[in-house]
Design a protein around this motif. Structure first.
Motif, PDB file in Angstrom:
ATOM      1  N   TRP A  23       0.853  -1.193   0.000  1.00  0.00           N
ATOM      2  CA  TRP A  23       0.000   0.000   0.000  1.00  0.00           C
ATOM      3  C   TRP A  23       0.892   1.247   0.000  1.00  0.00           C
ATOM      4  CZ3 TRP A  23      -5.159  -0.334  -0.729  1.00  0.00           C
ATOM      5  CH2 TRP A  23      -5.929   0.818  -0.526  1.00  0.00           C
ATOM      6  N   PRO A  24       1.620   1.486  -1.087  1.00  0.00           N
ATOM      7  CA  PRO A  24       2.534   2.634  -1.125  1.00  0.00           C
ATOM      8  C   PRO A  24       1.779   3.951  -1.295  1.00  0.00           C
ATOM      9  CG  PRO A  24       2.509   1.533  -3.242  1.00  0.00           C
ATOM     10  CD  PRO A  24       1.654   0.702  -2.329  1.00  0.00           C
ATOM     11  N   LYS A  25       2.377   5.005  -0.812  1.00  0.00           N
ATOM     12  CA  LYS A  25       1.812   6.347  -0.972  1.00  0.00           C
ATOM     13  C   LYS A  25       2.758   7.177  -1.832  1.00  0.00           C
ATOM     14  CE  LYS A  25      -1.958   6.214   1.566  1.00  0.00           C
ATOM     15  NZ  LYS A  25      -1.963   4.768   1.834  1.00  0.00           N
ATOM     16  N   ASN A  26       2.178   7.869  -2.812  1.00  0.00           N
ATOM     17  CA  ASN A  26       2.967   8.694  -3.724  1.00  0.00           C
ATOM     18  C   ASN A  26       2.340  10.082  -3.859  1.00  0.00           C
ATOM     19  OD1 ASN A  26       4.978   6.641  -4.660  1.00  0.00           O
ATOM     20  ND2 ASN A  26       3.111   5.607  -5.362  1.00  0.00           N
ATOM     21  N   ILE A 137       7.588  15.833   1.967  1.00  0.00           N
ATOM     22  CA  ILE A 137       6.584  15.006   1.297  1.00  0.00           C
ATOM     23  C   ILE A 137       7.074  13.566   1.164  1.00  0.00           C
ATOM     24  CG2 ILE A 137       5.399  14.625  -0.896  1.00  0.00           C
ATOM     25  CD1 ILE A 137       5.200  17.646  -1.212  1.00  0.00           C
ATOM     26  N   GLU A 138       8.348  13.406   0.824  1.00  0.00           N
ATOM     27  CA  GLU A 138       8.906  12.055   0.706  1.00  0.00           C
ATOM     28  C   GLU A 138       8.878  11.332   2.049  1.00  0.00           C
ATOM     29  OE1 GLU A 138      13.082   9.834  -0.634  1.00  0.00           O
ATOM     30  OE2 GLU A 138      12.904  12.030  -0.730  1.00  0.00           O
ATOM     31  N   GLY A 139       9.226  12.047   3.125  1.00  0.00           N
ATOM     32  CA  GLY A 139       9.206  11.439   4.453  1.00  0.00           C
ATOM     33  C   GLY A 139       7.800  11.073   4.899  1.00  0.00           C
ATOM     34  N   TYR A 140       6.840  11.962   4.611  1.00  0.00           N
ATOM     35  CA  TYR A 140       5.447  11.675   4.974  1.00  0.00           C
ATOM     36  C   TYR A 140       4.885  10.512   4.152  1.00  0.00           C
ATOM     37  CZ  TYR A 140       5.000  15.851   7.925  1.00  0.00           C
ATOM     38  OH  TYR A 140       5.133  16.774   8.932  1.00  0.00           O
ATOM     39  N   ASN A 141       5.263  10.433   2.873  1.00  0.00           N
ATOM     40  CA  ASN A 141       4.824   9.301   2.054  1.00  0.00           C
ATOM     41  C   ASN A 141       5.348   7.988   2.620  1.00  0.00           C
ATOM     42  OD1 ASN A 141       3.202  10.444   0.026  1.00  0.00           O
ATOM     43  ND2 ASN A 141       4.990  11.090  -1.151  1.00  0.00           N
ATOM     44  N   HIS A 142       6.576   8.006   3.084  1.00  0.00           N
ATOM     45  CA  HIS A 142       7.164   6.798   3.680  1.00  0.00           C
ATOM     46  C   HIS A 142       6.428   6.424   4.962  1.00  0.00           C
ATOM     47  CE1 HIS A 142      10.207   3.834   4.724  1.00  0.00           C
ATOM     48  NE2 HIS A 142      10.227   4.345   5.950  1.00  0.00           N
ATOM     49  N   ALA A 143       6.097   7.423   5.789  1.00  0.00           N
ATOM     50  CA  ALA A 143       5.409   7.159   7.056  1.00  0.00           C
ATOM     51  C   ALA A 143       3.994   6.634   6.833  1.00  0.00           C
ATOM     52  CB  ALA A 143       5.373   8.427   7.896  1.00  0.00           C
ATOM     53  N   LEU A 144       3.317   7.111   5.783  1.00  0.00           N
ATOM     54  CA  LEU A 144       1.933   6.706   5.516  1.00  0.00           C
ATOM     55  C   LEU A 144       1.833   5.449   4.666  1.00  0.00           C
ATOM     56  CD1 LEU A 144       0.103  10.100   4.889  1.00  0.00           C
ATOM     57  CD2 LEU A 144      -0.367   8.449   6.697  1.00  0.00           C
ATOM     58  N   SER A 145       2.915   5.059   4.012  1.00  0.00           N
ATOM     59  CA  SER A 145       2.876   3.843   3.209  1.00  0.00           C
ATOM     60  C   SER A 145       2.592   2.641   4.107  1.00  0.00           C
ATOM     61  CB  SER A 145       4.209   3.645   2.481  1.00  0.00           C
ATOM     62  OG  SER A 145       4.390   4.644   1.493  1.00  0.00           O
ATOM     63  N   GLY A 146       1.682   1.786   3.664  1.00  0.00           N
ATOM     64  CA  GLY A 146       1.296   0.624   4.459  1.00  0.00           C
ATOM     65  C   GLY A 146       0.136   0.867   5.396  1.00  0.00           C
ATOM     66  N   LYS A 147      -0.309   2.110   5.513  1.00  0.00           N
ATOM     67  CA  LYS A 147      -1.428   2.446   6.396  1.00  0.00           C
ATOM     68  C   LYS A 147      -2.690   2.655   5.546  1.00  0.00           C
ATOM     69  CE  LYS A 147       1.119   4.508  10.247  1.00  0.00           C
ATOM     70  NZ  LYS A 147       2.448   4.024   9.861  1.00  0.00           N
TER      71      LYS A 147
END
Length: 403
Positions: A23-26, A137-147
Protein backbone atom coordinates in the motif's frame (compact mmCIF):
# COMPACT_ATOMS: atom_id res chain seq x y z
CA UNK A 1 11.59 -1.99 19.66
CA UNK A 2 10.62 0.75 22.12
CA UNK A 3 7.78 0.16 24.57
CA UNK A 4 5.63 2.92 23.05
CA UNK A 5 6.09 1.45 19.54
CA UNK A 6 4.93 -1.95 20.84
CA UNK A 7 1.81 -0.43 22.36
CA UNK A 8 0.96 1.43 19.15
CA UNK A 9 0.94 -1.87 17.27
CA UNK A 10 -1.59 -3.53 19.60
CA UNK A 11 -3.88 -0.60 20.44
CA UNK A 12 -6.93 0.43 18.48
CA UNK A 13 -6.44 2.78 15.54
CA UNK A 14 -8.20 4.29 12.55
CA UNK A 15 -6.17 2.37 9.99
CA UNK A 16 -5.06 -1.13 9.05
CA UNK A 17 -1.32 -1.58 8.66
CA UNK A 18 0.14 -3.79 5.95
CA UNK A 19 3.65 -4.00 4.45
CA UNK A 20 4.60 -0.71 2.82
CA UNK A 21 5.07 -2.27 -0.62
CA UNK A 22 1.46 -3.47 -0.59
CA UNK A 23 0.00 0.00 0.00
CA UNK A 24 2.53 2.63 -1.13
CA UNK A 25 1.81 6.35 -0.97
CA UNK A 26 2.97 8.69 -3.72
CA UNK A 27 1.41 12.03 -2.77
CA UNK A 28 2.96 14.94 -4.60
CA UNK A 29 1.56 18.00 -2.81
CA UNK A 30 0.11 18.88 0.57
CA UNK A 31 -3.36 18.85 -0.98
CA UNK A 32 -3.06 15.09 -1.60
CA UNK A 33 -2.56 14.19 2.06
CA UNK A 34 -5.49 13.28 4.36
CA UNK A 35 -6.69 16.04 6.68
CA UNK A 36 -5.78 14.13 9.84
CA UNK A 37 -2.15 14.00 8.71
CA UNK A 38 -2.06 17.65 7.67
CA UNK A 39 -3.31 18.72 11.12
CA UNK A 40 -0.34 16.95 12.70
CA UNK A 41 2.19 18.89 10.60
CA UNK A 42 4.15 21.58 12.51
CA UNK A 43 3.84 23.98 9.55
CA UNK A 44 0.04 23.72 9.63
CA UNK A 45 -0.04 24.13 13.41
CA UNK A 46 2.09 27.27 13.16
CA UNK A 47 -0.18 28.64 10.42
CA UNK A 48 -3.26 27.81 12.49
CA UNK A 49 -1.82 29.60 15.53
CA UNK A 50 -1.10 32.68 13.39
CA UNK A 51 -4.65 32.65 12.02
CA UNK A 52 -6.08 32.43 15.52
CA UNK A 53 -3.98 35.36 16.69
CA UNK A 54 -4.79 37.56 13.70
CA UNK A 55 -8.51 36.90 14.15
CA UNK A 56 -8.35 37.72 17.87
CA UNK A 57 -6.34 40.85 17.14
CA UNK A 58 -8.81 42.04 14.50
CA UNK A 59 -11.66 41.62 16.98
CA UNK A 60 -9.88 43.77 19.54
CA UNK A 61 -9.94 41.17 22.31
CA UNK A 62 -8.70 42.61 25.60
CA UNK A 63 -5.73 41.05 27.39
CA UNK A 64 -4.31 39.52 24.22
CA UNK A 65 -0.47 39.31 24.38
CA UNK A 66 1.77 40.38 21.53
CA UNK A 67 2.01 38.13 18.49
CA UNK A 68 5.62 37.19 19.16
CA UNK A 69 4.87 36.30 22.79
CA UNK A 70 1.78 34.29 21.84
CA UNK A 71 3.56 32.21 19.19
CA UNK A 72 6.70 31.85 21.31
CA UNK A 73 4.74 30.66 24.34
CA UNK A 74 2.81 28.18 22.23
CA UNK A 75 6.03 26.73 20.75
CA UNK A 76 7.60 26.57 24.21
CA UNK A 77 4.48 24.78 25.52
CA UNK A 78 4.73 22.20 22.72
CA UNK A 79 8.25 21.32 23.87
CA UNK A 80 7.05 20.52 27.37
CA UNK A 81 6.64 16.86 28.32
CA UNK A 82 3.40 15.39 26.99
CA UNK A 83 2.62 18.32 24.64
CA UNK A 84 4.65 17.37 21.59
CA UNK A 85 2.67 17.80 18.37
CA UNK A 86 -0.45 19.16 20.06
CA UNK A 87 -2.40 21.80 18.13
CA UNK A 88 -3.03 25.34 19.32
CA UNK A 89 -6.57 24.54 20.49
CA UNK A 90 -5.14 22.18 23.13
CA UNK A 91 -2.88 25.02 24.28
CA UNK A 92 -5.78 27.47 24.37
CA UNK A 93 -7.97 24.96 26.21
CA UNK A 94 -5.34 24.75 28.93
CA UNK A 95 -5.16 28.53 29.19
CA UNK A 96 -8.95 28.83 29.28
CA UNK A 97 -9.29 26.36 32.15
CA UNK A 98 -9.28 27.79 35.70
CA UNK A 99 -5.77 27.56 37.12
CA UNK A 100 -6.97 26.65 40.60
CA UNK A 101 -10.07 26.62 42.72
CA UNK A 102 -11.50 30.10 42.47
CA UNK A 103 -8.86 31.11 39.91
CA UNK A 104 -9.62 33.14 36.78
CA UNK A 105 -9.26 31.75 33.30
CA UNK A 106 -8.04 33.83 30.37
CA UNK A 107 -11.09 35.21 28.55
CA UNK A 108 -9.26 35.72 25.24
CA UNK A 109 -8.18 32.04 25.27
CA UNK A 110 -11.84 30.97 25.27
CA UNK A 111 -12.49 33.04 22.16
CA UNK A 112 -9.32 31.72 20.56
CA UNK A 113 -10.40 28.15 21.24
CA UNK A 114 -13.65 28.71 19.33
CA UNK A 115 -11.73 30.26 16.44
CA UNK A 116 -9.15 27.45 16.36
CA UNK A 117 -11.82 24.76 16.23
CA UNK A 118 -13.36 26.46 13.20
CA UNK A 119 -10.09 26.46 11.23
CA UNK A 120 -9.87 23.37 9.02
CA UNK A 121 -7.15 21.59 7.12
CA UNK A 122 -9.05 22.31 3.91
CA UNK A 123 -8.65 26.05 4.53
CA UNK A 124 -4.92 25.54 4.94
CA UNK A 125 -4.68 23.46 1.76
CA UNK A 126 -6.30 26.27 -0.24
CA UNK A 127 -4.00 28.95 1.23
CA UNK A 128 -0.81 30.16 -0.40
CA UNK A 129 1.22 29.03 2.63
CA UNK A 130 0.39 25.37 1.95
CA UNK A 131 3.69 24.40 0.37
CA UNK A 132 5.79 21.51 1.66
CA UNK A 133 9.37 20.77 0.71
CA UNK A 134 9.97 17.64 -1.43
CA UNK A 135 11.97 16.11 1.45
CA UNK A 136 9.01 16.48 3.83
CA UNK A 137 6.58 15.01 1.30
CA UNK A 138 8.91 12.05 0.71
CA UNK A 139 9.21 11.44 4.45
CA UNK A 140 5.45 11.67 4.97
CA UNK A 141 4.82 9.30 2.05
CA UNK A 142 7.16 6.80 3.68
CA UNK A 143 5.41 7.16 7.06
CA UNK A 144 1.93 6.71 5.52
CA UNK A 145 2.88 3.84 3.21
CA UNK A 146 1.30 0.62 4.46
CA UNK A 147 -1.43 2.45 6.40
CA UNK A 148 -4.93 1.85 5.00
CA UNK A 149 -6.99 4.64 6.53
CA UNK A 150 -10.56 3.68 7.43
CA UNK A 151 -13.15 5.96 5.75
CA UNK A 152 -14.99 8.02 8.35
CA UNK A 153 -18.54 9.34 8.45
CA UNK A 154 -19.22 12.99 7.55
CA UNK A 155 -18.72 15.23 10.56
CA UNK A 156 -16.06 13.01 12.13
CA UNK A 157 -12.80 14.71 13.01
CA UNK A 158 -9.75 12.70 14.01
CA UNK A 159 -7.16 14.15 16.37
CA UNK A 160 -4.58 11.67 15.08
CA UNK A 161 -4.51 8.10 13.83
CA UNK A 162 -5.38 6.79 17.31
CA UNK A 163 -7.72 9.40 18.84
CA UNK A 164 -10.83 11.19 17.66
CA UNK A 165 -11.55 14.89 18.07
CA UNK A 166 -15.29 14.91 17.40
CA UNK A 167 -18.08 12.85 15.87
CA UNK A 168 -18.50 9.08 15.59
CA UNK A 169 -15.20 7.55 14.50
CA UNK A 170 -14.93 4.07 12.98
CA UNK A 171 -11.87 2.26 14.29
CA UNK A 172 -10.05 -0.90 13.25
CA UNK A 173 -11.47 -2.90 16.16
CA UNK A 174 -15.02 -1.83 15.24
CA UNK A 175 -14.54 -3.15 11.70
CA UNK A 176 -13.13 -6.44 13.02
CA UNK A 177 -15.97 -6.84 15.54
CA UNK A 178 -18.60 -6.32 12.84
CA UNK A 179 -16.80 -8.78 10.58
CA UNK A 180 -16.66 -11.38 13.38
CA UNK A 181 -20.38 -10.87 14.08
CA UNK A 182 -21.20 -11.31 10.38
CA UNK A 183 -19.14 -14.52 10.18
CA UNK A 184 -20.89 -15.90 13.28
CA UNK A 185 -24.31 -15.02 11.86
CA UNK A 186 -23.58 -16.65 8.48
CA UNK A 187 -22.17 -19.84 10.02
CA UNK A 188 -24.94 -20.23 12.60
CA UNK A 189 -27.71 -19.54 10.08
CA UNK A 190 -26.26 -22.18 7.75
CA UNK A 191 -25.86 -24.61 10.66
CA UNK A 192 -29.43 -24.05 11.92
CA UNK A 193 -30.86 -24.57 8.45
CA UNK A 194 -29.07 -27.91 8.15
CA UNK A 195 -30.35 -29.30 11.44
CA UNK A 196 -33.82 -27.76 10.91
CA UNK A 197 -34.25 -30.03 7.89
CA UNK A 198 -33.08 -33.08 9.82
CA UNK A 199 -29.57 -33.19 8.38
CA UNK A 200 -26.75 -34.36 10.62
CA UNK A 201 -23.75 -32.00 10.99
CA UNK A 202 -21.48 -33.93 8.61
CA UNK A 203 -18.14 -32.66 7.40
CA UNK A 204 -15.09 -31.23 9.16
CA UNK A 205 -16.47 -27.72 9.66
CA UNK A 206 -19.92 -28.77 10.86
CA UNK A 207 -18.61 -31.52 13.13
CA UNK A 208 -16.12 -29.15 14.72
CA UNK A 209 -18.81 -26.52 15.21
CA UNK A 210 -21.14 -29.13 16.69
CA UNK A 211 -18.46 -30.16 19.19
CA UNK A 212 -18.10 -26.57 20.45
CA UNK A 213 -21.84 -25.96 20.53
CA UNK A 214 -22.54 -29.18 22.43
CA UNK A 215 -19.71 -28.54 24.87
CA UNK A 216 -20.87 -25.01 25.72
CA UNK A 217 -24.46 -26.22 26.11
CA UNK A 218 -23.73 -29.26 28.31
CA UNK A 219 -20.50 -28.43 30.15
CA UNK A 220 -20.89 -24.66 30.58
CA UNK A 221 -24.56 -23.69 30.52
CA UNK A 222 -26.36 -26.71 31.97
CA UNK A 223 -23.54 -27.64 34.32
CA UNK A 224 -23.38 -24.21 35.96
CA UNK A 225 -26.83 -22.59 35.61
CA UNK A 226 -29.14 -24.48 37.95
CA UNK A 227 -32.46 -22.98 36.86
CA UNK A 228 -33.57 -22.36 33.27
CA UNK A 229 -30.19 -23.05 31.69
CA UNK A 230 -31.71 -23.55 28.23
CA UNK A 231 -32.72 -19.88 28.12
CA UNK A 232 -29.07 -18.79 28.32
CA UNK A 233 -27.48 -21.31 25.94
CA UNK A 234 -27.76 -19.01 22.91
CA UNK A 235 -26.31 -16.11 24.91
CA UNK A 236 -23.32 -18.17 26.03
CA UNK A 237 -22.80 -19.45 22.48
CA UNK A 238 -22.75 -15.87 21.23
CA UNK A 239 -20.31 -14.74 23.93
CA UNK A 240 -17.98 -17.69 23.39
CA UNK A 241 -17.78 -17.45 19.61
CA UNK A 242 -17.58 -13.65 19.59
CA UNK A 243 -14.72 -13.59 22.11
CA UNK A 244 -13.01 -16.46 20.29
CA UNK A 245 -13.31 -14.71 16.92
CA UNK A 246 -11.91 -11.45 18.30
CA UNK A 247 -9.06 -13.34 19.99
CA UNK A 248 -8.14 -15.22 16.81
CA UNK A 249 -8.02 -12.04 14.75
CA UNK A 250 -5.10 -10.95 16.93
CA UNK A 251 -3.07 -13.79 15.42
CA UNK A 252 -3.67 -12.67 11.84
CA UNK A 253 -0.88 -10.42 10.49
CA UNK A 254 -1.83 -6.74 10.09
CA UNK A 255 -5.10 -7.18 11.99
CA UNK A 256 -5.51 -6.93 15.75
CA UNK A 257 -7.46 -8.33 18.66
CA UNK A 258 -10.45 -6.22 19.77
CA UNK A 259 -10.34 -8.06 23.10
CA UNK A 260 -7.03 -6.28 23.66
CA UNK A 261 -9.04 -3.08 24.24
CA UNK A 262 -10.49 -2.32 27.67
CA UNK A 263 -13.56 -0.71 26.09
CA UNK A 264 -14.47 -4.01 24.38
CA UNK A 265 -13.85 -6.34 27.33
CA UNK A 266 -15.60 -4.08 29.85
CA UNK A 267 -18.58 -3.72 27.51
CA UNK A 268 -18.83 -7.52 27.30
CA UNK A 269 -18.64 -7.74 31.10
CA UNK A 270 -21.36 -5.09 31.49
CA UNK A 271 -23.52 -7.03 29.02
CA UNK A 272 -23.16 -10.14 31.21
CA UNK A 273 -24.11 -8.06 34.27
CA UNK A 274 -27.25 -6.72 32.61
CA UNK A 275 -28.24 -10.14 31.28
CA UNK A 276 -27.95 -11.64 34.76
CA UNK A 277 -29.79 -8.82 36.51
CA UNK A 278 -32.61 -8.72 33.96
CA UNK A 279 -33.02 -12.50 34.19
CA UNK A 280 -32.98 -12.20 37.98
CA UNK A 281 -35.62 -9.48 37.85
CA UNK A 282 -37.85 -11.77 35.78
CA UNK A 283 -37.31 -14.53 38.32
CA UNK A 284 -37.63 -12.62 41.61
CA UNK A 285 -39.05 -9.23 40.62
CA UNK A 286 -37.37 -5.84 40.30
CA UNK A 287 -36.87 -5.49 44.06
CA UNK A 288 -36.45 -9.20 44.72
CA UNK A 289 -33.36 -9.49 42.51
CA UNK A 290 -31.59 -7.00 44.79
CA UNK A 291 -32.86 -8.67 47.96
CA UNK A 292 -31.63 -12.00 46.60
CA UNK A 293 -28.06 -10.72 46.69
CA UNK A 294 -28.06 -11.01 50.48
CA UNK A 295 -28.03 -14.62 51.79
CA UNK A 296 -30.91 -15.57 54.08
CA UNK A 297 -29.84 -15.27 57.71
CA UNK A 298 -31.92 -15.89 60.82
CA UNK A 299 -30.88 -12.80 62.79
CA UNK A 300 -32.52 -10.95 65.65
CA UNK A 301 -34.12 -7.69 64.54
CA UNK A 302 -31.55 -5.54 66.39
CA UNK A 303 -28.66 -7.23 64.59
CA UNK A 304 -30.47 -7.39 61.26
CA UNK A 305 -30.91 -3.62 60.98
CA UNK A 306 -27.12 -3.23 61.14
CA UNK A 307 -25.79 -6.36 59.45
CA UNK A 308 -28.19 -6.70 56.49
CA UNK A 309 -27.51 -3.21 55.04
CA UNK A 310 -23.78 -3.82 55.34
CA UNK A 311 -24.13 -7.23 53.70
CA UNK A 312 -26.16 -5.66 50.88
CA UNK A 313 -23.49 -3.03 50.19
CA UNK A 314 -20.74 -5.65 50.31
CA UNK A 315 -22.63 -7.99 47.95
CA UNK A 316 -23.40 -5.22 45.45
CA UNK A 317 -19.78 -4.07 45.45
CA UNK A 318 -18.63 -7.67 45.13
CA UNK A 319 -20.94 -8.22 42.15
CA UNK A 320 -19.65 -5.10 40.39
CA UNK A 321 -16.02 -6.00 41.14
CA UNK A 322 -16.49 -9.55 39.83
CA UNK A 323 -17.83 -8.28 36.53
CA UNK A 324 -15.09 -5.65 36.27
CA UNK A 325 -12.47 -8.35 36.83
CA UNK A 326 -14.21 -10.46 34.18
CA UNK A 327 -13.42 -7.76 31.63
CA UNK A 328 -9.95 -6.90 32.93
CA UNK A 329 -8.69 -10.50 33.07
CA UNK A 330 -9.62 -11.08 29.40
CA UNK A 331 -7.86 -7.85 28.45
CA UNK A 332 -4.74 -8.69 30.48
CA UNK A 333 -4.39 -12.19 29.03
CA UNK A 334 -4.72 -11.00 25.44
CA UNK A 335 -2.45 -7.96 25.77
CA UNK A 336 0.25 -9.87 27.67
CA UNK A 337 0.67 -12.42 24.90
CA UNK A 338 0.89 -9.74 22.20
CA UNK A 339 3.44 -7.71 24.16
CA UNK A 340 5.70 -10.73 24.78
CA UNK A 341 5.48 -11.78 21.12
CA UNK A 342 6.30 -8.27 19.90
CA UNK A 343 9.18 -8.02 22.38
CA UNK A 344 10.68 -11.27 21.07
CA UNK A 345 10.28 -10.12 17.47
CA UNK A 346 11.85 -6.80 18.45
CA UNK A 347 15.12 -8.65 19.15
CA UNK A 348 15.51 -9.19 15.42
CA UNK A 349 15.22 -5.45 14.79
CA UNK A 350 17.72 -4.68 17.56
CA UNK A 351 20.49 -6.86 16.03
CA UNK A 352 19.83 -6.33 12.33
CA UNK A 353 22.91 -4.09 11.97
CA UNK A 354 25.23 -6.15 14.21
CA UNK A 355 26.65 -8.48 11.56
CA UNK A 356 25.87 -12.08 10.59
CA UNK A 357 27.77 -13.70 13.48
CA UNK A 358 25.38 -12.17 16.02
CA UNK A 359 22.31 -11.63 13.87
CA UNK A 360 22.00 -15.18 12.51
CA UNK A 361 21.68 -17.05 15.85
CA UNK A 362 19.39 -14.34 17.20
CA UNK A 363 17.17 -14.65 14.11
CA UNK A 364 16.91 -18.42 14.69
CA UNK A 365 15.98 -17.86 18.33
CA UNK A 366 13.43 -15.18 17.40
CA UNK A 367 11.86 -17.43 14.74
CA UNK A 368 11.59 -20.40 17.09
CA UNK A 369 10.32 -18.22 19.94
CA UNK A 370 7.73 -16.53 17.71
CA UNK A 371 6.39 -19.89 16.51
CA UNK A 372 6.13 -21.27 20.04
CA UNK A 373 4.51 -18.10 21.39
CA UNK A 374 2.07 -18.01 18.48
CA UNK A 375 1.03 -21.58 19.29
CA UNK A 376 0.64 -20.57 22.93
CA UNK A 377 -1.47 -17.56 21.93
CA UNK A 378 -3.65 -19.82 19.79
CA UNK A 379 -4.29 -21.98 22.85
CA UNK A 380 -4.91 -18.92 25.02
CA UNK A 381 -7.42 -17.56 22.48
CA UNK A 382 -9.59 -20.68 22.91
CA UNK A 383 -8.95 -20.92 26.64
CA UNK A 384 -9.94 -17.32 27.39
CA UNK A 385 -13.12 -17.61 25.30
CA UNK A 386 -14.07 -20.70 27.32
CA UNK A 387 -13.19 -19.07 30.65
CA UNK A 388 -15.20 -15.97 29.77
CA UNK A 389 -18.27 -18.07 28.88
CA UNK A 390 -17.81 -20.19 32.02
CA UNK A 391 -17.57 -17.20 34.35
CA UNK A 392 -20.53 -15.57 32.59
CA UNK A 393 -22.56 -18.72 33.29
CA UNK A 394 -21.52 -18.70 36.96
CA UNK A 395 -22.42 -15.02 37.37
CA UNK A 396 -25.78 -15.46 35.65
CA UNK A 397 -26.52 -18.43 37.91
CA UNK A 398 -25.66 -16.37 41.01
CA UNK A 399 -28.15 -13.68 39.97
CA UNK A 400 -30.97 -16.08 39.02
CA UNK A 401 -30.55 -18.67 41.80
CA UNK A 402 -32.18 -18.19 45.18
CA UNK A 403 -29.59 -17.89 47.96
Amino acid sequence: MAANEVLLHIKDSFYFEVPKWLWPKNHETVQDFPDVWVRLDPQFQEWQAEQVYHTLSSEGIEGLPGEHDFLHNYEHWKHEEGNHGKPVQRYLAELAAPKSEGGDELAWAKNGLVIANAITAEQYKSSKEAKWAPEKIEGYNHALSGKILIPQLPGTKLRNLYEKEAGFAISKFMVIEVFVAIIIAIVFIAYSRRIAHGKLPKGTLWNMLDVFITFIRDQVAKANIHHGADKFVATLWSLFFFVLGCNLFGLIPWMGSPTGSISVTITLAVAVLFIGMIAGAKEFGVIGVWKNLVPSMDLPFVLAIFILPMMFVIEVMGMLIKHAVLGVRLLANMVAGHVVLLAVMGLAIAVQDQGYLLALPVMVIVLAGSILLSCLELFVAFLQAYVFALLAALFINAETHSH
